[in-house]
Design an enzyme around this catalytic site. Sequence first.
Site, short mmCIF file in Angstrom:
data_model
loop_
_atom_site.label_atom_id
_atom_site.label_comp_id
_atom_site.label_asym_id
_atom_site.label_seq_id
_atom_site.Cartn_x
_atom_site.Cartn_y
_atom_site.Cartn_z
N HIS A 278 24.27 26.26 -27.28
CA HIS A 278 23.81 25.74 -28.58
C HIS A 278 24.23 26.68 -29.71
O HIS A 278 24.69 26.23 -30.77
CB HIS A 278 22.28 25.63 -28.58
CG HIS A 278 21.74 24.34 -28.04
ND1 HIS A 278 22.18 23.10 -28.45
CD2 HIS A 278 20.76 24.10 -27.13
CE1 HIS A 278 21.51 22.15 -27.82
NE2 HIS A 278 20.64 22.73 -27.00
N GLU B 85 22.86 18.15 -26.75
CA GLU B 85 22.22 18.58 -25.51
C GLU B 85 23.19 18.46 -24.34
O GLU B 85 23.28 19.37 -23.49
CB GLU B 85 20.95 17.77 -25.25
CG GLU B 85 19.85 17.96 -26.28
CD GLU B 85 19.40 19.40 -26.41
OE1 GLU B 85 19.35 20.11 -25.38
OE2 GLU B 85 19.11 19.83 -27.54
N HIS C 28 22.61 27.16 -21.32
CA HIS C 28 22.40 26.02 -22.22
C HIS C 28 22.05 26.49 -23.63
O HIS C 28 22.62 26.00 -24.62
CB HIS C 28 21.27 25.14 -21.65
CG HIS C 28 20.87 24.01 -22.54
ND1 HIS C 28 21.44 22.75 -22.47
CD2 HIS C 28 19.95 23.94 -23.55
CE1 HIS C 28 20.88 21.97 -23.37
NE2 HIS C 28 19.97 22.67 -24.04
N GLU C 29 21.13 27.44 -23.74
CA GLU C 29 20.71 27.91 -25.06
C GLU C 29 21.83 28.66 -25.78
O GLU C 29 22.03 28.50 -26.99
CB GLU C 29 19.47 28.80 -24.93
CG GLU C 29 18.25 28.11 -24.34
CD GLU C 29 17.82 26.88 -25.11
OE1 GLU C 29 18.12 26.78 -26.31
OE2 GLU C 29 17.20 26.00 -24.50
#
Length: 276
Positions: free
Chosen positions: A140, A197, A136-137
């Site tokens: 981003h 997100e 997820h990070e």
Amino acid sequence: MKYKNTIIAFGTLIMFLSCATNPLTGKKTLAFVSNNEIFPSAFAQYDQFLSENKVINGTSDSEMIKRVGQRIAVAAERWLNANGYQGYLEDYKWEYNLVEDNTVNAWCMPGGKIVFYTGILPIAQNETGVAAIMGHEVAHALANHGQQRMSAAYIQQGLGAVGNIAIKDEQTRDIFNQSYGIGSNVLGMLPFSRSHESQSDEFGLTLMAIAGYNPDEAAELWKRMKANSGGQSPPEFLSTHPSNDTRISNLQGWAPIAKAEAKKFGVTSFRPLGEF
């Protein structure tokens, strides 16, 4: 009419300046500030943060964070190269650090600077849970969401300034400022953040799967996140993040797609959970 023309001119300028491409979607995105400007600043802020906090090194947990991060970064490069984005990561400087802090959080700065707080490890529960967070990070960072949020803030401020210039009556201008502040956040900035997100959740599954981690476990991670929150969260429309239930449902639906994508890279089985 003058107010309308000013808005149109401002919007045209915005469209002209929006020239970056999001590799995750292939679509044009807001990019008022280049990565050449953002990355050095982000790297300096990251170094300052590390100097002011207790970074954990030489432990099994800290080494695991680095190991998972490197695997996810390799998966990202493989995916980018296969999808026509060779060299996309040449300015990224990946770094993964574990910081002693009870906060249940992890974050990534532009250019690939990632921090995990020790407080999130019990929720991650195992290496695969860490991989879900790491994916997820990293997503981003790949999508340049920091750059997009900065650009969106410029638009929000710019439109507010245009309104204040165009509206001559003081009472009407005060009403505009009050309603614009709330409206631009609830109807603009917050949905924009939630979309980032969700995008990172979705692509993070692909990255963890290509790296050899089972994407089914991401939904299990968010079930634990939900339990840890004790139901204490704002309504989704007032939050920068989707609700826990929305994330769990989305992740369950996206996991088979991530597995199919990983199969294109020869990944047909996944690592054990690797509890720690």
